[in-house]
Design a protein around this motif. Structure first.
Motif, short mmCIF file in Angstrom:
data_model
loop_
_atom_site.label_atom_id
_atom_site.label_comp_id
_atom_site.label_asym_id
_atom_site.label_seq_id
_atom_site.Cartn_x
_atom_site.Cartn_y
_atom_site.Cartn_z
N ALA A 63 0.83 -1.20 0.00
CA ALA A 63 0.00 0.00 0.00
C ALA A 63 0.86 1.25 0.00
O ALA A 63 0.47 2.29 -0.51
N ALA A 64 2.06 1.17 0.56
CA ALA A 64 2.94 2.33 0.65
C ALA A 64 3.69 2.60 -0.65
O ALA A 64 4.25 3.67 -0.82
N ASN A 65 3.69 1.66 -1.61
CA ASN A 65 4.44 1.82 -2.84
C ASN A 65 3.47 2.01 -4.01
O ASN A 65 3.00 1.04 -4.62
N PRO A 66 3.18 3.25 -4.37
CA PRO A 66 2.18 3.49 -5.43
C PRO A 66 2.63 3.03 -6.81
O PRO A 66 1.80 2.62 -7.63
N VAL A 112 0.86 -3.45 -10.84
CA VAL A 112 0.00 -4.60 -10.57
C VAL A 112 -1.38 -4.39 -11.19
O VAL A 112 -1.94 -5.30 -11.81
N ARG A 113 -1.94 -3.18 -11.08
CA ARG A 113 -3.25 -2.90 -11.67
C ARG A 113 -3.20 -3.02 -13.19
O ARG A 113 -4.12 -3.58 -13.82
N ALA A 114 -2.11 -2.55 -13.79
CA ALA A 114 -1.98 -2.63 -15.25
C ALA A 114 -1.89 -4.08 -15.70
O ALA A 114 -2.49 -4.46 -16.72
N LEU A 115 -1.16 -4.90 -14.97
CA LEU A 115 -1.06 -6.32 -15.33
C LEU A 115 -2.40 -7.03 -15.17
O LEU A 115 -2.74 -7.93 -15.94
N ARG A 116 -3.16 -6.68 -14.16
CA ARG A 116 -4.48 -7.29 -13.96
C ARG A 116 -5.44 -6.94 -15.09
O ARG A 116 -6.26 -7.74 -15.49
#
Length: 115
Positions: free
Chosen positions: A99-102, A108-112
Protein backbone atom coordinates in the motif's frame (compact mmCIF):
# COMPACT_ATOMS: atom_id res chain seq x y z
CA UNK A 1 31.18 -91.39 9.31
CA UNK A 2 27.64 -91.97 8.19
CA UNK A 3 25.49 -89.36 6.60
CA UNK A 4 22.11 -88.81 8.22
CA UNK A 5 19.29 -89.03 5.76
CA UNK A 6 16.42 -87.40 7.57
CA UNK A 7 14.74 -84.12 7.45
CA UNK A 8 12.63 -82.24 9.88
CA UNK A 9 10.17 -79.50 9.20
CA UNK A 10 9.98 -76.50 11.45
CA UNK A 11 6.71 -74.59 11.38
CA UNK A 12 6.31 -70.88 11.85
CA UNK A 13 4.34 -71.51 15.05
CA UNK A 14 7.18 -73.54 16.53
CA UNK A 15 9.72 -70.85 15.67
CA UNK A 16 7.48 -68.13 17.08
CA UNK A 17 7.00 -70.04 20.33
CA UNK A 18 10.72 -70.71 20.66
CA UNK A 19 11.62 -67.08 20.00
CA UNK A 20 9.23 -65.87 22.69
CA UNK A 21 10.94 -68.12 25.25
CA UNK A 22 14.57 -67.42 24.40
CA UNK A 23 16.47 -64.41 25.72
CA UNK A 24 19.93 -65.11 24.29
CA UNK A 25 19.44 -63.92 20.71
CA UNK A 26 20.33 -60.47 19.50
CA UNK A 27 17.71 -58.39 17.75
CA UNK A 28 19.31 -59.06 14.35
CA UNK A 29 19.39 -62.83 14.91
CA UNK A 30 15.76 -62.86 16.00
CA UNK A 31 14.76 -60.80 12.97
CA UNK A 32 16.65 -63.14 10.64
CA UNK A 33 14.95 -66.21 12.12
CA UNK A 34 11.51 -64.61 11.89
CA UNK A 35 12.09 -63.66 8.26
CA UNK A 36 13.59 -67.05 7.33
CA UNK A 37 10.73 -69.07 8.79
CA UNK A 38 7.88 -66.63 8.20
CA UNK A 39 7.17 -66.20 11.89
CA UNK A 40 5.65 -62.78 12.45
CA UNK A 41 6.25 -60.68 15.50
CA UNK A 42 4.41 -61.50 18.67
CA UNK A 43 1.04 -59.89 19.23
CA UNK A 44 1.09 -56.11 19.11
CA UNK A 45 -1.54 -56.02 21.82
CA UNK A 46 0.55 -58.04 24.27
CA UNK A 47 2.02 -55.93 27.07
CA UNK A 48 5.74 -55.27 26.92
CA UNK A 49 7.87 -56.88 29.61
CA UNK A 50 8.85 -54.53 32.41
CA UNK A 51 12.55 -53.67 32.60
CA UNK A 52 12.44 -53.48 36.39
CA UNK A 53 11.33 -57.08 36.83
CA UNK A 54 10.43 -57.67 40.49
CA UNK A 55 12.31 -54.62 41.80
CA UNK A 56 9.54 -52.22 42.92
CA UNK A 57 11.87 -49.32 43.69
CA UNK A 58 13.41 -49.43 40.22
CA UNK A 59 9.93 -49.77 38.72
CA UNK A 60 8.81 -46.60 40.52
CA UNK A 61 11.86 -44.67 39.32
CA UNK A 62 11.28 -45.80 35.74
CA UNK A 63 7.62 -44.81 35.98
CA UNK A 64 8.58 -41.30 37.15
CA UNK A 65 11.05 -40.97 34.27
CA UNK A 66 8.42 -42.17 31.80
CA UNK A 67 5.90 -39.64 33.11
CA UNK A 68 8.45 -36.81 32.80
CA UNK A 69 9.25 -37.83 29.23
CA UNK A 70 5.56 -37.97 28.29
CA UNK A 71 5.03 -34.50 29.78
CA UNK A 72 7.99 -33.12 27.81
CA UNK A 73 6.78 -34.80 24.61
CA UNK A 74 3.32 -33.24 24.99
CA UNK A 75 4.88 -29.83 25.63
CA UNK A 76 6.97 -30.12 22.46
CA UNK A 77 3.94 -31.19 20.44
CA UNK A 78 2.00 -28.19 21.72
CA UNK A 79 4.92 -25.88 20.94
CA UNK A 80 5.16 -27.29 17.43
CA UNK A 81 1.54 -26.37 16.75
CA UNK A 82 1.84 -22.74 17.87
CA UNK A 83 4.50 -21.52 15.35
CA UNK A 84 2.04 -22.13 12.53
CA UNK A 85 -0.18 -19.37 13.88
CA UNK A 86 2.81 -17.08 14.41
CA UNK A 87 3.89 -17.59 10.80
CA UNK A 88 0.75 -15.81 9.59
CA UNK A 89 1.61 -12.66 11.56
CA UNK A 90 4.52 -11.54 9.29
CA UNK A 91 2.11 -11.32 6.34
CA UNK A 92 0.55 -8.13 7.71
CA UNK A 93 3.68 -5.94 7.25
CA UNK A 94 3.90 -7.04 3.61
CA UNK A 95 0.40 -5.76 3.00
CA UNK A 96 1.46 -2.38 4.40
CA UNK A 97 4.49 -2.32 2.10
CA UNK A 98 2.38 -2.79 -1.02
CA UNK A 99 0.00 0.00 0.00
CA UNK A 100 2.94 2.33 0.65
CA UNK A 101 4.44 1.82 -2.84
CA UNK A 102 2.18 3.49 -5.43
CA UNK A 103 4.42 2.59 -8.38
CA UNK A 104 4.15 -1.08 -7.61
CA UNK A 105 0.38 -0.80 -7.20
CA UNK A 106 0.13 0.92 -10.61
CA UNK A 107 2.11 -1.92 -12.26
CA UNK A 108 0.00 -4.60 -10.57
CA UNK A 109 -3.25 -2.90 -11.67
CA UNK A 110 -1.98 -2.63 -15.25
CA UNK A 111 -1.06 -6.32 -15.33
CA UNK A 112 -4.48 -7.29 -13.96
CA UNK A 113 -6.20 -5.32 -16.71
CA UNK A 114 -4.20 -7.20 -19.37
CA UNK A 115 -5.75 -10.51 -18.32
Amino acid sequence: MERKVGSSTVTAKEVKAALEKTRTLTAEEEKALRMRHGAGASSTRAPLPRAAGDNEELGDELLVIEMQLMKAMRARAAAAKTPATKAAAPEAPRARETAANPTKDKIVRALRKKK
